[in-house]
Write an enzyme that holds these catalytic residues in place. Structure first.
Site, mmCIF file in Angstrom:
data_model
loop_
_atom_site.group_PDB
_atom_site.id
_atom_site.type_symbol
_atom_site.label_atom_id
_atom_site.label_comp_id
_atom_site.label_asym_id
_atom_site.label_seq_id
_atom_site.Cartn_x
_atom_site.Cartn_y
_atom_site.Cartn_z
ATOM 1 C CG HIS A 458 -1.734 1.190 1.203
ATOM 2 N ND1 HIS A 458 -1.440 2.431 2.171
ATOM 3 C CD2 HIS A 458 -2.980 1.800 0.879
ATOM 4 C CE1 HIS A 458 -2.256 3.482 1.988
ATOM 5 N NE2 HIS A 458 -3.055 2.796 1.219
ATOM 6 N NE ARG A 564 1.684 37.245 -7.764
ATOM 7 C CZ ARG A 564 1.906 35.906 -8.169
ATOM 8 N NH1 ARG A 564 3.224 35.287 -8.248
ATOM 9 N NH2 ARG A 564 0.720 35.090 -8.409
ATOM 10 N NE ARG A 620 -0.065 42.270 -9.606
ATOM 11 C CZ ARG A 620 -0.488 41.232 -8.729
ATOM 12 N NH1 ARG A 620 -1.740 40.639 -9.105
ATOM 13 N NH2 ARG A 620 0.367 40.904 -7.820
ATOM 14 C CB THR A 771 -8.226 32.748 -12.636
ATOM 15 O OG1 THR A 771 -6.836 32.216 -12.522
ATOM 16 C CG2 THR A 771 -8.618 32.929 -14.259
ATOM 17 C CB CYS A 835 -1.069 35.319 -14.760
ATOM 18 S SG CYS A 835 -1.832 36.863 -14.136
HETATM 19 MG MG MG Z 1 -5.396 40.256 -8.536
#
Ligand code: MG
Ligand code: ADP
Ligand code: MG
Length: 878
Positions: A458, A564, A620, A771, A835
């Site tokens: 297992h 970022r 961004r 998203t 992204c």
């Molecule tokens: Mg955002």
């Protein structure tokens, strides 16, 4: 007939997997190609769905057809269910569309009762036969009680252990017929003791209860967890296979085994497997005794072995893939009980796929399609540092059951593994053997070490499936699970001590050994090159350091889809100036603080552009609420106050003002640039100046900055911020006397942006779907809090998956589709990407391919997964 709920093995075939489940379809297929399969029947997955629709009841029509199946099986095998002269015993086995090893239940030797047992013994005077009958009987009572009536196995195991101790024997096989007879009596008494009723003696009643138990097992907690981890929909249901028993526990001319046509750990084209004489069913995988390697079967059962080799060849030539098989030898004769495309480790999957192409079994397209992208993850995880490993001396060795390197603190229970992991500790789970209840604890561990069990135990199977390092069957370990300690190689280990495991060699090391990055050549490269030739979607990465960027490029990233910038501000020198800006009251003071940040930020972008070597980058602008950067300690506040010539109280007051009730929906994203345009201006200067510098130094690269304004929900918002960006950028470019193109786009992460995408697209050169936020705002719950209640939603079958891990195609997906259609209608030239976390999730990638996005962007280690998933999407969506 309204519905056909039951198919005999002669009626089905392998194309009927959805209806018959994998096990049933393959039993039928093996029958069709003339392999020795005990002839039984399959109750369909639709019957399972019907069972749940009928309020967890098997309706009369289904049961009547099952009984017709029994009658057919009786005729086919010349035995009768419940008969005293020639009794038919059966196994009742689950089998879903996708294989879910060990997740659901099987009952063996069904059809036995006191009368049948007595009649069988009376019909055969051989004392060995008597032993076999009682062995089968006690197994049946035990499995039936456990699986059907949910009386814990442990009660029965305790009775077996006690019997073995009383008789002074080590293994089950050393118990005599009389011992087993007594055990069977004890088991029945235990059953009555636990449930207050007699053990059911009517075989038809037994069968009905067993079928129901298999349907019910589709909904057991471990199956639910497994399905969620493996993207298997609840709606599929499981089939039930009912087939005559063949007896590996009949005598020493019998046995049972599990084998793979190729090595599931390395992919080497060589039969691998294990075999136990005088044993039944689960004995091999349950680690009851340590099995013998399959090759040894040649000496013990030469005819059956030779036939088995032929079967392996037939099956590979038929399925064109590595097969995982279960078989039994009864009185020297071979019976096939199961075959399926075998689960394998990631390196094995790559090697097998490449070998199958070279051997002419598969086309490159088929080879790409057969690899589970999620599996690649394990390949990219660290291995032991070669030098550190060389310097280390192993203190013991088990079986290298699931490759990779693991190092962590020792824990002895699955619960501890979960708990320690939750508080950030890396753990290695050490167990006598694992069982299905341990699965979440195994997931929480870096590695798993077991004392008992072979390559198909297992622990081994589950660990390989999860891509977790596992060393199994290290019999030298003397373990005391109660006291949470064990000894190995002269050392005593306690809970919390460090240990290192090599899941490839099976070696075990004291202490923690340094690990290093994996390499990505050979078969990996071959498959990835094929994948790249099939995919249409681009694959970018989310990265904000040059090191991550280089790593991602090595893993195949074609650019950065999300840089970022906030991550760039956490360095002490930088955050200090950022704090000065936050606390300032005037534009001038803010500009002054920002001017101190400009050189850093420009340096960051330069390094990123260099690491990218001409590949595109979407930058961004500052996104999180400012209070995330405010000073937290007294010392930091005092520091800032002193530097700015204000009091600590004033600093505190300013920080308090920044407090928000709902920061995720607060003063963040482009709202920061609306209130403080100087931030966007500084970031623009940094990006454009860096781009100009690198472009001048590398004329052969085309650098075209992509500036992304986050959290836009209204076109005027974007227009307002964009004005500052364009003015600043154009001035920089003009001053430099260079012809540099750039783009300004936005993230689509607020539902309103998706709904008004036609307007926003007029101002945006590109859309990138964020998203994570889009999911958060569409569902109206935050991803940091959802963990607290999502489990209840899973239990109630409201959601089957975490929508933050797997894109909600129905809701969030609809918003995306709408945004794309609206956006393209007013700006046909815009480019589109995603992204969020979802950019690296295979099923979400397939969805994005269908939507017609230009690229997905994901974390560096997910890049190969996305490349492969994108290729598979292109193949599937063709
Ligand atoms: Mg955002
Ligand atoms: P799983 O899906 O968990 O492997 P199976 O339904 O394959 O469960 O059954 C477990 C074991 O029981 C098999 O490995 C096989 O050896 C044994 N078994 C199942 N059916 C029979 C049978 N008809 N005769 C003998 N052994 C059987
Ligand atoms: Mg099986």
């Amino acid at each position: 007939m309204a519905n056909k709920w039951v198919y005999t093995f002669k009626e089905g075939n392998m194309t009927m997997r959805n209806l018959l489940g994998g096990k049933g379809a393959n039993l039928a297929e093996m029958t069709e190609i003339g392999l020795p399969v005990p002839q039984g029947f399959t109750i369909t997955t639709e019957a399972c769905t019907q069972y749940y629709e009928d309020g967890r009841k098997i309706n009369d029509e289904i049961m009547a057809q099952a009984m017709e199946g029994v009658a057919w099986m009786e005729k086919e095998n010349g035995k009768k269910f419940g008969d005293l002269k020639n009794p038919l015993l059966v196994s009742v086995r689950s089998g879903a569309r996708a294989s879910m090893p060990g997740m659901m239940d099987t009952i063996l030797n069904l059809g036995l009762n006191d009368d049948v047992v007595a009649a069988m013994i009376a019909g055969n005077p051989d004392p060995k036969f008597e032993r076999f009958v009682y062995d089968s009987y006690r197994r049946f009572i035990q499995m039936f009680s456990d699986v059907v009536m949910e009386v814990g196995k442990k009660y029965f195991e305790q009775l077996i252990d006690k019997m073995k101790a009383d008789r002074g024997v080590k293994f089950d096989v050393d118990l005599t017929a009389a011992d087993l007879k007594e055990l069977a009596e004890q088991f029945k008494a235990e059953y009555k003791n636990q449930l207050g009723t007699e053990f059911p003696s009517d075989p038809v009643e037994q069968l009905k209860l067993a079928i129901e138990a298999v349907f019910r097992s589709w909904d057991n907690p471990r199956a639910n967890v497994y399905r969620r981890d493996n993207d298997i929909p609840y709606s599929w249901g499981t089939a039930v296979n009912v087939m005559p028993m063949v007896f590996g526990n009949l005598n020493n001319e019998s046995g049972t085994g599990v084998a793979f046509t190729r090595d599931p750990a390395t992919g080497e084209n060589k039969l691998m497997g294990e075999f136990l004489i005088n044993a039944q069913g689960e004995d091999v995988v349950a680690g009851v005794r340590t099995p013998m390697p399959i090759a040894q079967m040649e000496q013990e059962f030469p005819e059956a072995y030779a036939e088995f080799l032929k079967v392996c060849e037939t099956l590979e030539n038929h399925y064109h893939d590595m097969q995982d098989m279960e078989f039994t030898v009864e009185n020297k004769k071979l019976y096939m009980l199961q075959c399926r495309n075998g689960k394998r480790t990631a390196p094995a999957a790559l090697k097998i796929a490449c070998d199958l192409v070279d051997e002419g079994h598969k086309t490159p397209e088929e080879a790409v399609a057969m690899i589970d992208p999620r599996n690649l993850d394990t390949l990219l995880h660290p291995q032991f540092d070669a030098a550190a490993l060389k310097a280390a001396t192993p203190i013991g060795k088990g079986l290298g059951a699931s490759p990779g390197a693991a190092c962590g603190k020792i824990v002895f229970t699955a619960e501890d593994a979960e708990e320690w992991n939750a508080r950030g500790e890396k753990v290695v789970l050490v167990r006598l053997e694992t069982s299905p209840e341990d699965i979440t604890g195994m997931k929480a561990s870096q590695g798993i070490l077991t004392v008992r069990g072979g390559m198909t135990s297992h622990a081994a199977v589950v660990a390989r499936g999860m891509g977790t390092c596992c060393v199994s069957g290290c019999g030298e370990i003397k373990i005391n699970e109660e006291k949470k300690e064990f000894t190995l190689g002269g050392h005593t280990f306690h809970e919390g001590d460090y240990i290192s495991l090599d899941g490839t060699t099976g070696k075990i090391y004291n202490g923690d050994i340094k690990t290093q990055e994996a390499s990505v050549g050979g078969n990996f490269k071959r498959i990835m090159d094929w994948a790249d030739s099939f995919r249409k979607l681009g694959v970018r990465t989310n990265a904000d350091t040059p090191a991550d960027t280089k790593n991602a490029v090595k893993l195949g990233a074609e650019g950065i889809g999300l840089c970022r910038t906030e991550h760039m501000f956490f360095d002490p020198e930088r955050i200090h100036n950022l704090r000065r800006m936050i606390v300032s009251d005037t534009v001038e003071a803010r500009e002054e603080a920002l001017s101190k940040l400009l050189p850093y930020q420009k340096g960051d972008f330069k390094a990123m552009y260099k690491a990218l070597e001409g590949r595109p980058m979407t930058v961004r602008y500052l996104d999180p609420p400012l209070h995330e950067f405010t000073p937290k300690t007294e010392e930091e506040m005092a520091d800032l106050a002193k530097d700015m010539g204000i009091t600590v109280d004033e600093v505190k007051k300013k920080c308090d003002e920044l407090h928000e009730f709902n920061p995720m929906m607060g003063h963040r994203g482009c709202r920061l640039a609306v209130t403080y345009p100087e931030i966007a201006k500084m970031q623009t200067r940094a990006v454009i100046r860096a781009a100009i510098k690198v472009q001048k130094a590398h004329p052969d690269w085309t650098i075209k900055p992509e500036i992304m304004i986050p959290l836009v929900g209204e076109v005027k918002e974007l227009k307002y911020v964009k004005k500052f960006v364009v003015e600043t950028a154009d001035a920089e470019i003009a001053a430099a006397g260079i012809d540099l193109k750039y783009e300004v786009g936005t993230m689509i992460e607020i539902p309103r942006a998706a709904l008004t995408a036609d307007e926003i697209a007029k101002e945006a050169d590109f859309f990138c779907f964020g998203t994570n936020d889009l999911t958060q705002m569409t569902f109206g719950f935050s991803r940091d809090d959802a963990g607290k209640f999502l489990n209840a939603y899973y239990d109630a079958k409201i959601y089957e998956n975490d929508p933050f891990a797997k894109l909600d195609q129905t809701g969030v997906g609809k918003l995306m589709k709408m945004a794309i259609e609206l956006g393209k209608s007013s700006n046909p030239n815009m480019h589109l990407g995603i992204c969020g976390e979802h950019g690296g999730d295979p099923s979400s990638v397939e969805f994005c391919d269908g939507l017609g996005l230009d690229y997905v962007s994901c974390s560096p280690f997910r890049v190969p997964i996305a490349r492969l998933a994108a290729a598979q999407a292109a193949i599937n969506n063709k």
